[in-house]
Design an enzyme around this catalytic site. Structure first.
Site, short mmCIF file in Angstrom:
data_model
loop_
_atom_site.label_atom_id
_atom_site.label_comp_id
_atom_site.label_asym_id
_atom_site.label_seq_id
_atom_site.Cartn_x
_atom_site.Cartn_y
_atom_site.Cartn_z
N SER A 4 0.91 -1.06 0.13
CA SER A 4 -0.07 0.09 0.08
C SER A 4 0.83 1.14 0.11
CB SER A 4 -0.85 -0.05 1.06
OG SER A 4 -1.66 1.22 1.48
N GLU A 6 0.42 3.60 1.91
CA GLU A 6 0.24 4.16 3.22
C GLU A 6 1.36 3.74 3.97
OE1 GLU A 6 -2.02 5.83 5.17
OE2 GLU A 6 -3.37 6.20 3.44
N TYR A 59 -1.89 0.56 10.36
CA TYR A 59 -2.13 -0.19 9.14
C TYR A 59 -0.96 -0.09 8.24
CZ TYR A 59 -3.88 -0.53 4.22
OH TYR A 59 -4.21 -1.15 3.11
#
Length: 326
Positions: A127, A129, A151
């Site tokens: 990801s 992120e 996360y």
């Protein structure tokens, strides 16, 4: 007929990927957590040719069973606790599923493949992120990872574990570092779908306004249906590798609001949007924009759906769903 096992098949990516693989003649299997999974009906209703297996990324024995029953040529790990805001509230669960779940699946796959570790090809859903507090712009495969949420930290663990299994055991294991990708199938807890649903409801007189957090956060948004094609292309390469998948454009939440409200004829959305500190992240990721040059050059991949078309697609889908009573 090639076969594939998809974890997280009930999410937007899992559904689009299953459709893509079925169209290419695959025997498609999906891993579903729990026999009463609230989203299991999505697969059963829309993709009746998919064979479902019950298991959990936190339970390695169930993963071994699913691999034995499906005997896949390709495994796509899309399963995760994927809502970033939720990860602060449930950091341990996020870690168990999104981080350690990758290790469980890689180890189960290694044992399943035996003395042919490259026989089953593996895709890990990494990801954007992971970049978090970005150290350079745009972000590419070699950019330093600095996650800013449980996360993101969990995704970094899974990403590096995938690289480790590739380098340690010769597994054909690739990671797609996917930047934000949306669709009408996005869960309503995500800000893009929250906006598209609210705009549709406001237009139809069913809602007065929408409450949001940071309106200035910027993301590189693409269409999920385009991005699953990149996943498949990665596993068709002779050698495994990691790829950024992105549009190379950045837009703010305000930009998303502009296009969404304009689609229903509203030029000034100010009266319909409120901000609330409760929806602010403890540690914000301000700007993400990806450099997908490698995916373009090696995979021959590029996005097809533009940002304005994506937003309009989502609002129109929610208008249709509400009108039909969904």
């Amino acid at each position: 007929m090639p076969s594939a096992l998809i974890t997280g098949i009930t999410g937007q990516d899992g559904l689009y990927l299953a459709e893509l693989l079925l169209s290419k003649g695959y025997d498609v299997h999906g891993l579903v957590r729990g026999q009463n999974n609230p989203k299991g009906w999505l697969v059963e209703q829309h993709l009746p040719d998919v064979k479902l297996h019950y298991g959990d990324l936190t339970d390695m024995s169930s993963l071994m069973r699913a691999l034995r029953e499906s005997d896949p040529d390709e495994v796509y790990n899309l399963g995760a606790v994927s809502f970033v805001a939720y990860s602060w509230e449930n950091a341990q669960l996020t870690t168990d599923v999104t981080a350690k779940g990758v290790l469980n699946l890689l180890e189960a796959l290694r044992l399943h493949a035996g003395d042919r570790p490259e026989h089953v090809r593996f895709y890990q859903a990494s990801s954007s992120e992971m970049f978090g507090k970005v150290q350079e712009t745009p972000q590419h495969e070699r950019t330093l990872l600095w996650p800013r949420s449980p996360y993101g930290v969990s995704k970094v663990f899974g990403h590096h574990m995938t690289i480790n299994y590739r380098e340690s055991y010769g597994m054909h294991a690739s990671s797609g570092i996917l930047f934000n990708h949306e669709s009408p199938r996005r869960g309503p807890e995500f800000v893009t779908r929250k906006i598209s649903q609210a705009v549709a409801r406001i237009h139809l007189g069913l809602q007065e306004d929408v409450v949001l957090g940071n309106l200035d956060a910027e993301r590189d948004w693409g269409f999920a249906g385009d991005y699953v094609e990149a996943m498949w292309l990665m596993l068709q390469q002779p050698a495994a590798d990691d790829y950024v998948v992105a549009t190379g454009e950045t837009h703010s939440i305000r930009d998303f609001l502009d296009i969404a409200f304009a689609h229903v004829g509203v030029d000034d959305w100010g009266p319909y949007v409120r901000q609330d500190p409760r929806f602010m992240r403890p540690a914000e990721v301000d700007t993400l924009i990806g450099d997908a040059s490698k995916a373009r050059e090696v995979l021959g991949w590029k996005p097809k759906v533009s940002f304005p078309d994506l937003v309009a697609m989502m609002v129109e889908a929610d208008l249709d769903a509400i009108r039909q009573g969904w």
